[in-house]
Design an enzyme around this catalytic site. Structure first.
Site, PDB file in Angstrom:
ATOM      1  N   ASP A 120       0.926  -1.105  -0.107  1.00  0.00           N
ATOM      2  CA  ASP A 120      -0.005  -0.001   0.057  1.00  0.00           C
ATOM      3  C   ASP A 120       0.937   1.218  -0.090  1.00  0.00           C
ATOM      4  O   ASP A 120       2.312   1.268   0.609  1.00  0.00           O
ATOM      5  CB  ASP A 120      -1.427   0.058   1.453  1.00  0.00           C
ATOM      6  CG  ASP A 120      -1.332   1.202   1.387  1.00  0.00           C
ATOM      7  OD1 ASP A 120      -2.611   1.589   0.713  1.00  0.00           O
ATOM      8  OD2 ASP A 120      -1.742   1.862   2.696  1.00  0.00           O
ATOM      9  N   MET A 121       0.424   2.228  -0.580  1.00  0.00           N
ATOM     10  CA  MET A 121       0.971   3.800  -0.166  1.00  0.00           C
ATOM     11  C   MET A 121       1.061   4.333   0.596  1.00  0.00           C
ATOM     12  O   MET A 121       2.153   4.473   1.911  1.00  0.00           O
ATOM     13  CB  MET A 121       1.260   4.552  -1.721  1.00  0.00           C
ATOM     14  CG  MET A 121       1.568   5.440  -1.961  1.00  0.00           C
ATOM     15  SD  MET A 121       1.815   6.695  -3.896  1.00  0.00           S
ATOM     16  CE  MET A 121       0.497   6.976  -3.132  1.00  0.00           C
ATOM     17  N   ASP A 122      -0.284   4.770   0.501  1.00  0.00           N
ATOM     18  CA  ASP A 122       0.102   5.968   2.184  1.00  0.00           C
ATOM     19  C   ASP A 122      -0.260   5.363   3.729  1.00  0.00           C
ATOM     20  O   ASP A 122      -0.802   4.647   3.262  1.00  0.00           O
ATOM     21  CB  ASP A 122      -1.400   6.944   2.099  1.00  0.00           C
ATOM     22  CG  ASP A 122      -1.831   7.675  -0.111  1.00  0.00           C
ATOM     23  OD1 ASP A 122      -1.248   8.476   0.310  1.00  0.00           O
ATOM     24  OD2 ASP A 122      -2.762   7.331  -0.406  1.00  0.00           O
ATOM     25  N   ASP A 134      -2.149  -1.013   6.010  1.00  0.00           N
ATOM     26  CA  ASP A 134      -1.694   0.041   7.057  1.00  0.00           C
ATOM     27  C   ASP A 134      -3.315   0.422   7.959  1.00  0.00           C
ATOM     28  O   ASP A 134      -3.318   0.954   8.688  1.00  0.00           O
ATOM     29  CB  ASP A 134      -1.139   1.392   7.200  1.00  0.00           C
ATOM     30  CG  ASP A 134      -1.736   2.509   6.465  1.00  0.00           C
ATOM     31  OD1 ASP A 134      -1.638   3.977   7.033  1.00  0.00           O
ATOM     32  OD2 ASP A 134      -2.294   1.919   5.498  1.00  0.00           O
TER      33      ASP A 134
END
Length: 188
Positions: A11-13, A167
């Site tokens: 995931d990025m954010d 997250d």
């Protein structure tokens, strides 16, 4: 530690990039123009969702009459002007660098592709990833498995041979629905 996996998905954010404070700031600025507010805890529960879905929740909570896609576009424009100066990689980027060239890796994000590509390129991280799958690449967003399944497809790896780093609760659900192992980075 991750040798048994044929592909790694991030995931990025909030997972590899510290974008959450900037996203919240952009929402505050955009919503202030319309006299709207959002509940910080409710927003955390929506982490991993596409921007239009978050906009829809904010509109409903404020009992306002707005097009969620227009509000989302306004927030996206605001965040684009802030992100390049504010965002830094999180410590998990060390895992990305360690496994680069050893396993195919991809990003599966609820952000729009324009933001994801610009951020990863600006920070010199784009070359680590075979694919960047964003909200505008799939019809069904997290918690649906589509984002991560498309990551696996683009990497040429069977979903059961992938591990996802996440997250957010929606992302954890999406990884499980895709039949992938998942690492909840909030507990690392």
């Amino acid at each position: 530690m991750y040798e048994r996996y044929a592909g790694l998905i991030f995931d990025m954010d909030g997972t590899i990039l510290d974008t959450e404070p900037t996203h919240r700031k952009a929402w505050h600025e955009v919503l202030a123009h319309y006299g709207m507010r959002f509940d910080e805890q409710a927003m955390v529960g929506l982490n991993g969702s596409p921007t239009w879905r978050i906009a829809q929740a904010i509109i409903e909570a404020n009992q306002a009459d707005f097009d969620p896609h227009l509000l989302a576009n306004e927030k996206t424009a605001a965040v684009k002007t802030m992100l390049l100066d504010c965002v830094r990689p999180l410590p998990l980027i060390d895992v990305v660098k360690e496994w680069h060239g050893r396993r195919p890796m991809s990003v599966g994000t609820g952000s729009e592709s324009a933001i994801a590509e610009v951020l990863l390129t600006h920070l010199g991280l784009r070359q680590y990833f075979t694919a960047v799958i964003a909200a505008d690449h799939v019809k069904n967003h997290k918690p649906a498995p589509d984002t991560f399944l498309l990551c696996a497809q683009k990497m040429g790896v069977d979903p059961s041979q992938c591990v996802v780093f996440e997250d957010a609760d929606f992302g954890l659900m999406a990884a499980h629905a895709a039949g992938m192992d998942v690492v909840d980075v909030r507990v690392l």
